[in-house]
Design a protein around this motif. Structure first.
Motif, short mmCIF file in Angstrom:
data_model
loop_
_atom_site.label_atom_id
_atom_site.label_comp_id
_atom_site.label_asym_id
_atom_site.label_seq_id
_atom_site.Cartn_x
_atom_site.Cartn_y
_atom_site.Cartn_z
N GLU A 9 0.84 -1.19 0.00
CA GLU A 9 0.00 0.00 0.00
C GLU A 9 0.88 1.25 0.00
N ASP A 10 1.97 1.20 0.77
CA ASP A 10 2.89 2.33 0.84
C ASP A 10 3.86 2.22 -0.34
N LYS A 11 3.74 3.14 -1.28
CA LYS A 11 4.55 3.08 -2.51
C LYS A 11 6.02 3.41 -2.26
N SER A 12 6.37 3.91 -1.09
CA SER A 12 7.78 4.19 -0.81
C SER A 12 8.59 2.90 -0.66
N TYR A 14 8.73 0.71 -2.85
CA TYR A 14 9.27 0.43 -4.18
C TYR A 14 10.61 1.12 -4.41
#
Length: 68
Positions: A9-12, A14
């Motif tokens: 959910e948290d794209k950080s 990636y």
């Protein structure tokens, strides 16, 4: 049941994988550049060394027979 693929959910999350991907891509590009540069240098040395010699196998055989 846990999903097979994990999409956070948290794209950080990636960010580290993108950074490592970019590092490996840059390394691959650098490696290809160095290989091509070395190949050009080797080709130039080869052409300087064998410049003026015939490419036909018959010519090389006849030169060997003259030495005998």
């Amino acid at each position: 049941m846990m999903e097979f693929l994990y999409f956070p959910e948290d794209k950080s999350e990636y960010l580290p994988s993108v950074i490592s991907l970019l590092v490996f891509i840059a390394g691959a590009i650098l490696t290809m550049y160095l290989i091509k540069r070395a190949a050009k240098k080797e080709e130039k040395q080869f052409s300087n060394r064998f410049d003026g010699q015939t490419d036909s196998p018959q010519g090389n055989r006849s030169n060997r027979n003259k030495d005998k």
